[in-house]
Design an enzyme around this catalytic site. Sequence first.
Site, PDB file in Angstrom:
ATOM      1  N   VAL A 178       0.838  -1.212   0.000  1.00  0.00           N
ATOM      2  CA  VAL A 178       0.000   0.000   0.000  1.00  0.00           C
ATOM      3  C   VAL A 178       0.871   1.259   0.000  1.00  0.00           C
ATOM      4  CG1 VAL A 178      -1.872  -1.203   1.200  1.00  0.00           C
ATOM      5  CG2 VAL A 178      -0.192   0.090   2.530  1.00  0.00           C
ATOM      6  N   CYS A 179       0.240   2.414  -0.236  1.00  0.00           N
ATOM      7  CA  CYS A 179       0.937   3.707  -0.203  1.00  0.00           C
ATOM      8  C   CYS A 179       1.429   3.996   1.214  1.00  0.00           C
ATOM      9  CB  CYS A 179      -0.010   4.830  -0.625  1.00  0.00           C
ATOM     10  SG  CYS A 179      -0.172   4.960  -2.405  1.00  0.00           S
ATOM     11  N   PRO A 180       2.559   4.637   1.428  1.00  0.00           N
ATOM     12  CA  PRO A 180       3.465   5.148   0.373  1.00  0.00           C
ATOM     13  C   PRO A 180       4.530   4.134  -0.060  1.00  0.00           C
ATOM     14  CG  PRO A 180       4.288   5.876   2.488  1.00  0.00           C
ATOM     15  CD  PRO A 180       3.077   4.996   2.763  1.00  0.00           C
TER      16      PRO A 180
END
Lengths: 82, 266
Positions: free
Chosen positions: A16-18
Amino acid sequence: MEDVKIDKKLDIRGVVCPYTLVKSKLAVESIEVGQILEIILDYPEAAGSIPKAMLNYGHAVLKVEKINPKEWIIQVRKEVED
Amino acid sequence: MEFSEEQLKRYSRHIILPEVGGKGQQKISAAKVLIIGAGGLGCPVGYYLAAAGVGTLALVDNDEVELSNLQRQIAHSVKTLGVNKADSAKQTFESLNPDVNVVAIRERINSKNILDLIKDYDIIVDGTDNFPTRYLINDACVMLKKPLVSGAILRFEGQVTTILPGDGPCYRCLFEEPPPAGLVPSCQEAGVLGVLPGVIGALQATEVLKLIIGKGTPLKGQLLIYDALGVNFRKVKIPKNAECPMCGKDPKITKLSDTPEQYCSI
Ligand SMILES: [Zn+2]
């Protein structure tokens, strides 16, 4: 644009981000200028934000393709030294 | 060096910066920085450099933590009152970032030990903030060609400069000798706004990180002066003095010497 030679593949499905960007950035650092990185990912926002970030870093985005309802492929050609 | 998953997370905001990246973060992890003084300036400098993941961080201080320090020396706490400041800061920095090798050196810097203390480090930070020591550190760094990031604070004003021996002026290019002790406020008189060393220390830490990653313009040949009351930052040029007794073409100073300690360290 068909059948470009891929120099490195990065599978960040499940990331997932970041960290999608962190891993993509590190992968680009590990290839030479002119080489191509192919990223496969499933985090929807990253499909939009990674190409943008790569352009900001000065690289070329060759392809952003949704390959199935949940996954994307992004191809980046390294254009500048880190 | 490969990053662990934990390091990827910890340093993610550095790695995605174009100017830092994985390569810059690796330089930070490989860097060895020595901070002289774990007081007002040394605390924030060390705190941010530890957070940034500087590989080896040495702290030189011979004093113990007192209650009157806690108004500004943010690496210490009521739990470390009476503890050596280098040891106290080491505890704080290690709990912030276990990646960092923090070395506590319980010594007062002097002309006999300084060369030996600084010789193995890449960058030296002066956080002692008293004139004789500032000159001693300057001279030792010029002798061993060590980059030096120097800071000073008093009341509501602070200053920072980066000295790159061989590439710009040194402290003695500005003033050949330290001012006489009588001109400098004594310990009882020397007040300082508690947050001021935080501002100046953060600027020093920024300079250190820029030197490590080799990006941006170092603050060499200039003194950055911050006036907190007037909210004013100004830069004053320090010209290189060809006749400088330390870094000029025919240096008069060839060995280090100590001056009596009648000065106040903030
Ligand atoms: Zn000089």
